[in-house]
Design an enzyme around this catalytic site. Structure first.
Site, mmCIF file in Angstrom:
data_model
loop_
_atom_site.group_PDB
_atom_site.id
_atom_site.type_symbol
_atom_site.label_atom_id
_atom_site.label_comp_id
_atom_site.label_asym_id
_atom_site.label_seq_id
_atom_site.Cartn_x
_atom_site.Cartn_y
_atom_site.Cartn_z
ATOM 1 N N ASN A 136 0.806 -1.223 0.000
ATOM 2 C CA ASN A 136 0.000 0.000 0.000
ATOM 3 C C ASN A 136 0.842 1.278 0.000
ATOM 4 O O ASN A 136 0.387 2.316 -0.478
ATOM 5 C CB ASN A 136 -0.954 0.017 1.202
ATOM 6 N N CYS A 393 -4.310 -9.350 4.470
ATOM 7 C CA CYS A 393 -3.864 -9.116 3.082
ATOM 8 C C CYS A 393 -2.508 -8.441 3.041
ATOM 9 O O CYS A 393 -2.034 -8.040 1.983
ATOM 10 C CB CYS A 393 -4.900 -8.326 2.294
ATOM 11 N N PHE A 394 -1.887 -8.274 4.220
ATOM 12 C CA PHE A 394 -0.497 -7.814 4.325
ATOM 13 C C PHE A 394 -0.283 -6.474 3.629
ATOM 14 O O PHE A 394 0.781 -6.221 3.050
ATOM 15 C CB PHE A 394 0.473 -8.879 3.765
ATOM 16 N N CYS A 395 -1.305 -5.604 3.657
ATOM 17 C CA CYS A 395 -1.192 -4.277 3.025
ATOM 18 C C CYS A 395 -0.902 -4.387 1.540
ATOM 19 O O CYS A 395 -0.254 -3.519 0.963
ATOM 20 C CB CYS A 395 -0.086 -3.431 3.663
ATOM 21 N N ASN A 396 -1.321 -5.485 0.908
ATOM 22 C CA ASN A 396 -1.096 -5.647 -0.530
ATOM 23 C C ASN A 396 -2.441 -6.014 -1.171
ATOM 24 O O ASN A 396 -2.681 -7.160 -1.560
ATOM 25 C CB ASN A 396 -0.043 -6.736 -0.776
#
Ligand SMILES: Cc1ncc(COP(=O)(O)O)c(C=O)c1O
Length: 466
Positions: A136, A393-396
């Site tokens: 992100n 979502c691991f900032c992705n």
């Protein structure tokens, strides 16, 4: 008696034996890990520090007097000297020529990316190109591009491997706008799927008129990034991901030529040579100083050099070899697990071999009827047996949407619902994509991971087989 699985592991991955010095290191310099019976499998989230790093840093602080840098007094000079030495050690670690590259110290990789985003000369003629697969903090640069009227284009990644197809890349790279500024950003290693996107793209893009941001935050901890060979314009990194300590420090390694294009939207203490109140004018400092707002973290910065020396004393290639072996074993075994119904226990998002693949495996668990098991349930169950893994979502979000099959239509319907214009909680989002997994489970190995860690998570996975 040797554990037969261990023998099978060594038989399949004999190179692991060349990394035994890391087991010794773990026993004395990371003793807290086994003493506390923690199975740490979140290295893509954060690396772990060696106790010796902390001691060396504390000793330095105990034995010296450091003042605010950039004055000529002796305590200030002592701090300045260590900051410059840290910058030089970063360039050396990445084999970057100081004539060509410089180091801007930031709070983390996100801070480095924000510097590029806010200062890049986007205009209505320019273009920001990025892969779906991005953190992100890279996605966020698009807001600066939009603000200045630039075109923003995403290049998709494709299941099952979650790599970019050559034709998509080449046609997107052909869209650089002539005579203006074009920025292309991608991760050297995905923090979602662990795909390693080709470093060859750097030259491909630069030769077609793009400035290149190579996000190395997830790549640098377990892979050699040789800036003597690869020439990205901007490289953001976070140090805690490489060697665990200190937190709160990262860097933007920038090509001097590319940096000259950037223009800070404001000035602050330390970033100018002269600023005047009555004259209403300011002059930005040269080089890194223009990008480091206020007083830098001068007491922690020396710990960067200590951390880098620690990694060099082990050898990044050895760390890489170990991580490849452990990841391979993890993948081989997870792929084999099935319920008695015949349903596979896991679905892996991304490559299922170690070819161009980093040290994490992202997946979802499924029940015997093929329904996804909630990732939060998995994290809670793993935590009960002291396994630290990461879910979500691991900032992705781009990679997450592709992996989980969430379409742009579903997202638009969700975001346009009454009440969702300004605010959307995670629970609301889950309701929108009812029935689909809203996140995944990421298991990541790193610097001092060992066979026992991987066996522990495999045993945990086996406990879910019905
Ligand atoms: C690929 C990638 N880029 C950027 C970041 C942002 O790093 P930080 O949170 O340290 O700013 C991360 C963090 O997980 C990452 O994995």
């Amino acid at each position: 008696m040797t554990d037969p699985s261990y023998s099978a592991f060594i038989h399949t991955y004999p190179a692991y034996e060349t990394t035994f010095s890391i087991d010794e290191l773990r026993a004395w310099d990371y003793a807290r890990l086994d003493a506390s019976r923690q199975v740490y499998l979140d290295y893509t989230g954060a690396g772990l520090y060696a106790e010796s790093q902390v001691h060396a840093h504390h000793k330095l602080l105990e034995e010296h007097v450091f003042g605010n840098p950039h004055s000529t007094n002796p305590t200030s000079q002592a701090a300045t000297h260590l900051i410059e030495s840290a910058r030089a050690s970063i360039l050396k670690f990445f084999n970057a020529d100081p004539q060509e590259y410089l180091v801007i110290l930031t709070a983390n990789a996100s801070g480095a990316l924000k510097l590029v985003g806010e200062s890049y000369p986007f205009s209505s003629n320019s273009h920001y190109l990025l892969t779906f697969d991005n953190h992100n903090s890279v996605n966020g640069i698009r807001e600066f591009a939009h603000r200045d009227g630039a075109q923003v284009t995403y290049i998709p990644v494709a299941l099952p491997d979650m790599r970019v197809q050559d034709e998509h890349l080449l046609s997107a790279l052909a869209q650089a706008k002539p005579g203006t500024h074009n920025l292309f950003a991608y991760p050297a290693q995905s923090n979602f799927s662990s795909v390693q996107h080709p470093l060859e793209w750097i030259e491909l893009a630069r030769s077609r008129g793009w400035d290149v941001v190579l996000d190395a935050a997830a790549f640098a901890p377990t892979n050699r990034l040789d800036l003597g060979r690869w020439k990205p314009d901007f490289v953001p990194i976070s140090f805690y991901k490489i060697f665990g300590y200190p937190t709160g420090l990262g860097a933007l390694i920038a090509r001097r030529q590319a940096l000259a294009k950037l223009h800070r939207p404001w000035f602050a203490g330390g970033t100018i040579t002269v600023a005047s109140v009555q004259g209403g004018k300011y002059y930005l400092a040269e080089g890194a100083a223009a990008f480091e707002d206020g007083t830098v973290d001068y007491l922690n910065i020396p710990a960067i050099e200590i951390g880098l020396k620690h990694i060099e004393s082990i050898g990044i290639d050895k760390i890489h070899t170990r991580v490849v072996c452990l990841t391979g074993w993890l993948l081989d075994n997870l792929k084999k697990m099935h319920h008695s119904s015949g349903e596979a226990l896991v679905r892996i998002y991304g490559p299922t071999t170690t070819d161009r693949h980093g040290g994490s495996v992202t997946l979802n668990f499924f029940d015997p009827h093929g329904m996804p098991i909630d990732h939060q349930f998995i994290e809670e169950a793993a935590s009960r047996v002291n396994i630290s893994l990461r879910t979500g979502c691991f900032c992705n979000p781009g990679a997450g949407e592709i992996a989980l099959g969430i379409s742009s239509m579903e997202l638009a319907a969700c975001f346009l619902q009454p009440g969702h214009q300004q605010r959307l909680s995670y629970d609301d989002f889950r309701l929108c994509i009812d029935g689909k997994a809203s996140g995944a489970v990421r298991i990541s190995v790193g610097l001092v991971s060992n066979f026992a860690d991987v066996q522990a998570v495999l045993n945990f996975a086996r406990s879910l087989v019905k």
